[in-house]
Scaffold this motif. Structure first.
Motif, PDB file in Angstrom:
ATOM      1  N   LEU A  52     -15.582 -74.273 -10.981  1.00 26.23           N
ATOM      2  CA  LEU A  52     -14.428 -75.134 -11.256  1.00 26.23           C
ATOM      3  C   LEU A  52     -13.321 -74.386 -12.004  1.00 26.23           C
ATOM      4  O   LEU A  52     -12.145 -74.551 -11.713  1.00 26.23           O
ATOM      5  CB  LEU A  52     -14.882 -76.329 -12.108  1.00 26.23           C
ATOM      6  CG  LEU A  52     -15.011 -77.652 -11.360  1.00 26.23           C
ATOM      7  CD1 LEU A  52     -15.316 -78.776 -12.329  1.00 26.23           C
ATOM      8  CD2 LEU A  52     -13.743 -77.947 -10.570  1.00 26.23           C
TER       9      LEU A  52
ATOM     10  N   GLU B 164     -11.983 -77.662  -5.082  1.00 20.28           N
ATOM     11  CA  GLU B 164     -12.083 -79.024  -5.611  1.00 20.28           C
ATOM     12  C   GLU B 164     -11.144 -79.950  -4.828  1.00 20.28           C
ATOM     13  O   GLU B 164     -11.515 -81.043  -4.432  1.00 20.28           O
ATOM     14  CB  GLU B 164     -11.715 -79.009  -7.102  1.00 20.28           C
ATOM     15  CG  GLU B 164     -11.722 -80.353  -7.797  1.00 20.28           C
ATOM     16  CD  GLU B 164     -13.137 -80.920  -7.946  1.00 20.28           C
ATOM     17  OE1 GLU B 164     -14.097 -80.157  -7.721  1.00 20.28           O
ATOM     18  OE2 GLU B 164     -13.264 -82.115  -8.272  1.00 20.28           O
TER      19      GLU B 164
ATOM     20  N   ASP C 276     -12.572 -80.842  -1.671  1.00 24.79           N
ATOM     21  CA  ASP C 276     -13.883 -81.467  -1.759  1.00 24.79           C
ATOM     22  C   ASP C 276     -14.995 -80.577  -1.194  1.00 24.79           C
ATOM     23  O   ASP C 276     -15.896 -81.032  -0.510  1.00 24.79           O
ATOM     24  CB  ASP C 276     -13.868 -82.825  -1.031  1.00 24.79           C
ATOM     25  CG  ASP C 276     -14.980 -83.727  -1.571  1.00 24.79           C
ATOM     26  OD1 ASP C 276     -15.399 -83.493  -2.735  1.00 24.79           O
ATOM     27  OD2 ASP C 276     -15.440 -84.613  -0.835  1.00 24.79           O
TER      28      ASP C 276
ATOM     29  N   HIS D 282     -18.036 -78.127  -2.190  1.00 23.78           N
ATOM     30  CA  HIS D 282     -18.868 -77.811  -3.355  1.00 23.78           C
ATOM     31  C   HIS D 282     -19.720 -76.596  -3.059  1.00 23.78           C
ATOM     32  O   HIS D 282     -20.513 -76.595  -2.131  1.00 23.78           O
ATOM     33  CB  HIS D 282     -19.746 -79.006  -3.728  1.00 23.78           C
ATOM     34  CG  HIS D 282     -18.929 -80.218  -4.012  1.00 23.78           C
ATOM     35  ND1 HIS D 282     -18.228 -80.381  -5.197  1.00 23.78           N
ATOM     36  CD2 HIS D 282     -18.653 -81.310  -3.258  1.00 23.78           C
ATOM     37  CE1 HIS D 282     -17.577 -81.522  -5.160  1.00 23.78           C
ATOM     38  NE2 HIS D 282     -17.807 -82.107  -3.991  1.00 23.78           N
TER      39      HIS D 282
ATOM     40  N   ALA E 221     -24.492 -76.255  -5.997  1.00 23.42           N
ATOM     41  CA  ALA E 221     -24.850 -76.867  -4.715  1.00 23.42           C
ATOM     42  C   ALA E 221     -25.536 -75.806  -3.856  1.00 23.42           C
ATOM     43  O   ALA E 221     -25.544 -74.618  -4.192  1.00 23.42           O
ATOM     44  CB  ALA E 221     -23.596 -77.390  -4.003  1.00 23.42           C
TER      45      ALA E 221
ATOM     46  N   THR F 230     -30.755 -79.198  -6.384  1.00 23.09           N
ATOM     47  CA  THR F 230     -30.385 -77.778  -6.360  1.00 23.09           C
ATOM     48  C   THR F 230     -31.455 -76.901  -7.006  1.00 23.09           C
ATOM     49  O   THR F 230     -31.155 -75.825  -7.486  1.00 23.09           O
ATOM     50  CB  THR F 230     -29.045 -77.539  -7.077  1.00 23.09           C
ATOM     51  OG1 THR F 230     -29.216 -77.859  -8.459  1.00 23.09           O
ATOM     52  CG2 THR F 230     -27.932 -78.359  -6.478  1.00 23.09           C
TER      53      THR F 230
END
Lengths: 280, 358
Positions: free
Chosen positions: A123, A132, A135, A137, A141, A228
């Protein structure tokens, strides 16, 4: 068998001593820990083991581990073969730089490798805001776990193949080309058959490491249970919760996967008996 | 057999025109031009580093020149891939595909052809059989290269190169890795195969004896340049430079000087017509030294150090009174008396090649 001692033969006590030292070392360092894994897992019987393995979180970890290996091994197989083909059979500017880059994942700590991906895709990272906004990830993830695993396991195939291909030289390839074979035909008919054992070995090592990688995966995973966590992470989580039977049960399963790869290699040994002689 | 091996088309002429090629700024070929006549068997002869292998590889399409052209039958193929040229290439170390059988090796060039140009399985097997017979390896088709001797491997390599019906056959030191006996028999075999197939053939060697024995014509290379091209005996009998005289065939080198068309080194003298006055060197073949038992005008006395050779020709090592060593060759045909070790003989130089020094 002749009883006469040839001058070049070492005395029996020396041979026995060396053999014993090796056996002792192997026993203490490898066999004993491996046995401990299974013994501890089975210390309270088979039921807790089955329970630990079939828990939803554990099954999710197994699935994620197999998925990670299923993606990263083929990717590294293709790139590793391309890289070693380029390095071993051709001359170009920057070749030594490429060799150093291939080795990089071996020399960098896996934790650092994981951090690199966090810094790039996280991030707060370079691509973080853009990802981000769309969307996507990656960090915390599965994609991040796969990327980190590919990075860490990249050198295995290339490192196996480069020395082998270099030792074999380019004579056979030049002969194939002069006989009219295309680049692809030359690779599949001449180069690949001569390095297939190195290839198998590289894939097996790559697979073992892909399933067992802890450091890099640990940094990018975020350890969301059942989402994860790969098997090594799951083992560590169970262990830190004092669930020793569960931890060792999953660890045992991981060991079995590794042993299965070894068994696969032994099977190939039987299928291609004549290939063995060509390696090394 | 020879009829079915002849390629449909007539033999091809190969031309290399002013080829320039360098490796890491070291010039390997310095504007080299060469013409191989249709159906000819030609040798590229030179010491290591003379550029002969590089020239062969440029002609094969395994290397590409920085300047110059390669022409096959008049068509420019300088930058055509090896496959498009229709060359058969034989490597010094055989370069067989070791995971394939002998038959698979030979058929490789046919197997990799696109489907529409690929002969049928029956045809391929027939071709392999014919070639195995040509190189005297009948019944060895199922063996692996590792099960063959060096000479047999090179025969397989030759059959494999011929399987694609090359328009030009190129061989890089084909006998270099073999022992003397095998080398000799393979040499004869290559000559026979060349006569059977009629394909234009160029081979590289550093062995002057091999070049002179096998080739129609010889091109002598030195430091990336061609020193001389000619018939084998022409190069031997009429070398154009000191290098060729010394490299092709045995020769005694004498250093002296030329005065008025006559070369002198110590007491030895021979004609040096056309060479300017001054320091000079002479190359005298062993058979150009006659030995006499009695003193004669112009004969120089020498001591016999050693007699060697058991063939039709006997080699005699001599030392002149000034310390110069000479090697003479005399026929063992009864016409001449063979001296014994320690004898004093009288030498007369009957011929030689004189070149100005510096």
């Amino acid at each position: 068998m002749s009883r006469t001692l040839r001058p070049s033969e070492d005395p029996i006590w020396l041979r026995a001593g060396v053999l014993f030292a090796v056996a002792l070392f192997m026993g203490v360092m490898i066999v004993l820990p491996l046995a401990t894994v299974f013994l501890t897992a089975l210390s309270k019987g088979l039921d807790p083991v089955i329970e630990a393995i079939t828990a939803p979180d554990a099954l999710a970890a197994v699935r994620l581990t197999l998925l990670t290996a299923a993606i990263s091994v083929p990717v590294n197989l293709v790139f590793g073969v391309c890289a070693s083909w380029a390095v071993a059979k051709h001359d170009f500017a920057g070749k030594s730089l490429l060799i150093s880059l291939i080795d990089l994942p071996f020399s960098v700590s896996p934790v650092v490798a994981g951090l690199i991906y966090v810094l790039v895709f996280g991030l707060q990272g370079w691509l973080g805001p853009w990802l981000e906004a769309h969307d996507i990830h990656i960090i915390f993830a599965a994609p991040g776990i796969v990327l980190a695993t590919i990075f860490v396991t990249f050198p295995f195939v290339a490192r196996e193949l480069i020395p082998l291909m270099e030792a074999q030289g380019v004579d056979a390839e030049e002969a194939a080309v002069s006989l009219g074979a295309s680049g692809l035909a030359t690779f599949f008919r001449v180069t690949a058959p001569n390095v297939r054992w190195g290839l198998v070995y590289g894939v097996l090592l790559c697979n073992a490491r892909a399933m067992g990688e802890f450091g890099a995966v640990s940094v990018v995973s975020g350890r969301i249970r059942g989402v994860t966590t790969t098997m090594p992470l799951h083992v560590e989580i169970l262990y830190s919760e004092y669930n020793f039977v569960g931890a060792f049960a999953v660890a045992g399963l991981l060991c079995l996967l590794a042993l299965a790869t070894l068994a696969a290699k032994a099977m190939l040994d039987l299928v291609w008996p004549e290939g063995r002689a060509h390696v090394g | 057999m020879s009829a079915e091996l002849k390629t449909g088309s007539a033999p091809l002429e190969v031309r290399a025109v002013e080829i320039v090629k360098s490796f890491a700024r070291y010039p390997a070929l310095n504007s080299v031009s060469l013409e191989v006549r249709p159906g000819e068997l030609m040798a590229l002869l030179g010491p290591s580093g003379s550029g002969k292998t590089t020239l062969l590889r440029v002609i094969a399409g395994l290397e590409f020149p920085e300047a110059g052209r390669v022409e096959f039958g008049g068509a420019d193929v300088t930058f055509a891939a090896a496959a498009e040229r229709g060359v058969g290439f034989v490597f010094q170390h055989y370069a067989l595909f070791r995971h394939m059988s002998v038959a698979q090796n030979i058929a490789f060039g046919l197997d990799v052809r696109p489907r529409h140009r690929r002969p049928s399985g029956v045809e391929r097997r027939r071709r392999v059989e014919t070639l195995l017979r040509l190189v005297s390896l009948e019944g060895m088709g199922e063996r692996k290269p590792a099960q063959l001797s060096g000479g047999q491997r090179q025969r397989v390599a030759l059959a494999r190169a011929l399987a694609v019906e090359p328009r030009v056959l190129l061989l890089d030191e084909p006998f270099g890795a073999l022992d003397a006996t095998v080398r000799k028999s393979l040499r004869r075999e290559l000559r026979r195969i060349h006569e059977a197939t009629g394909v234009t053939t160029l081979f590289v060697t550093h062995d002057q004896e091999e070049a002179l024995e096998l080739a129609d014509r010889v091109a002598v290379l030195r430091d990336g340049r061609i020193e001389q091209i000619g018939l084998a005996n022409e190069v031997y009998d009429h070398p154009v430079s000191a290098f060729v005289a010394g490299f092709v065939g045995d020769a005694n080198r004498l250093v002296g000087e030329v005065r008025g068309g006559r070369f002198r080194a110590g007491e030895m003298a021979l004609a040096g017509a056309g060479v300017r006055d001054g320091a000079a060197e002479a190359y005298v073949r062993p058979h150009h030294i006659d030995l006499g038992a009695q003193p004669a005008p112009d004969a120089v006395p020498a001591t016999v150090l050693r007699i060697a050779g058991n063939g039709p020709v006997c080699r005699v090592d001599l030392r002149l009174e000034d310390g110069t060593h000479l090697e003479a060759a005399i026929a063992r045909n009864g016409a001449s008396v063979i001296p014994s070790q320690g004898d004093v003989v009288y030498t007369i130089v009957t011929g030689g090649h004189v070149f100005a020094l510096g």
